[in-house]
Design a protein around this motif. Structure first.
Motif, short mmCIF file in Angstrom:
data_model
loop_
_atom_site.label_atom_id
_atom_site.label_comp_id
_atom_site.label_asym_id
_atom_site.label_seq_id
_atom_site.Cartn_x
_atom_site.Cartn_y
_atom_site.Cartn_z
N UNK A 105 0.81 -1.22 0.00
CA UNK A 105 0.00 0.00 0.00
C UNK A 105 0.84 1.27 0.00
N UNK A 106 1.86 1.32 0.86
CA UNK A 106 2.71 2.51 0.90
C UNK A 106 3.53 2.67 -0.38
N UNK A 107 3.94 1.55 -0.95
CA UNK A 107 4.66 1.62 -2.23
C UNK A 107 3.74 2.16 -3.32
N UNK A 108 2.51 1.69 -3.35
CA UNK A 108 1.54 2.15 -4.35
C UNK A 108 1.22 3.64 -4.18
N UNK A 109 1.04 4.06 -2.93
CA UNK A 109 0.76 5.48 -2.68
C UNK A 109 1.93 6.35 -3.14
#
Length: 179
Positions: free
Chosen positions: A32-36
């Motif tokens: 999730x943090x990578x995608x954001x």
């Protein structure tokens, strides 16, 4: 050791498996943090970037993509690991994340439980003259050098082990009390 009426039989080796659910949770968070971070860097709604080039926000997005992106394969490897993560026996201790084979009790000079940032670790101190011959992974040796300011030794984390550090300590105590 054969079972008697007073003492139940104890396995020669205690295997502790991976705690998959917490690892899957960490994997989802890292994804999730990578995608954001990627959305912040790539997306341009209306032709205008979400974060201004050269801004502190862009720097944070790069750090998020780099750090959490590197965490993904490590966590994925741990989630997909089959078999035990940590084994304890009369022979010694075998954490497959730290070593490629058993660390014999005769090479261990001390065990110490400590807490760092609310996470508990088992610090394994080894005899200096035996350390070079032990089957530590390169990663474990590098991390041990980096963690030197907190004391000498290799750190066994309860993170990712079913039952955590308490299960590891219980297994060690059970093996020691068998003798």
């Amino acid at each position: 050791m054969p079972a008697t009426d007073n003492a139940p039989a104890v396995a020669d080796r205690i295997d502790l498996r991976a705690a998959r659910l917490p690892l899957v949770g960490l994997l989802v968070i890292a994804c999730g943090f990578t995608a954001i971070g990627l959305v912040m860097l790539i997306a341009e709604p209306g032709g205008k970037p979400i974060v201004a080039p050269g801004s502190f926000k862009q720097f944070i997005a790069f750090v998020a993509v780099g750090f959490f992106g590197l965490c993904i394969p490590v966590l994925l490897r741990e989630v997909l690991r089959w078999g035990p993560v940590v084994s304890v026996s009369r022979q010694g201790l075998f954490d497959r994340r730290l070593s490629t084979d058993w660390i014999p009790w005769s090479a261990i000079s001390g065990l110490d439980v400590f807490t760092l940032y609310r996470q508990r670790f088992l610090r394994i101190a080894v005899l200096p003259d035996r350390d070079a011959a032990l089957p530590w992974t390169r990663r474990a040796r590098r991390i041990a050098r980096l963690n030197g300011m907190y004391g000498e030794g290799y750190w066994l984390s309860g993170q990712g082990v079913a039952g955590g550090i308490d299960a590891v300590l219980a297994a060690i105590e059970q093996v020691w009390h068998e003798d």
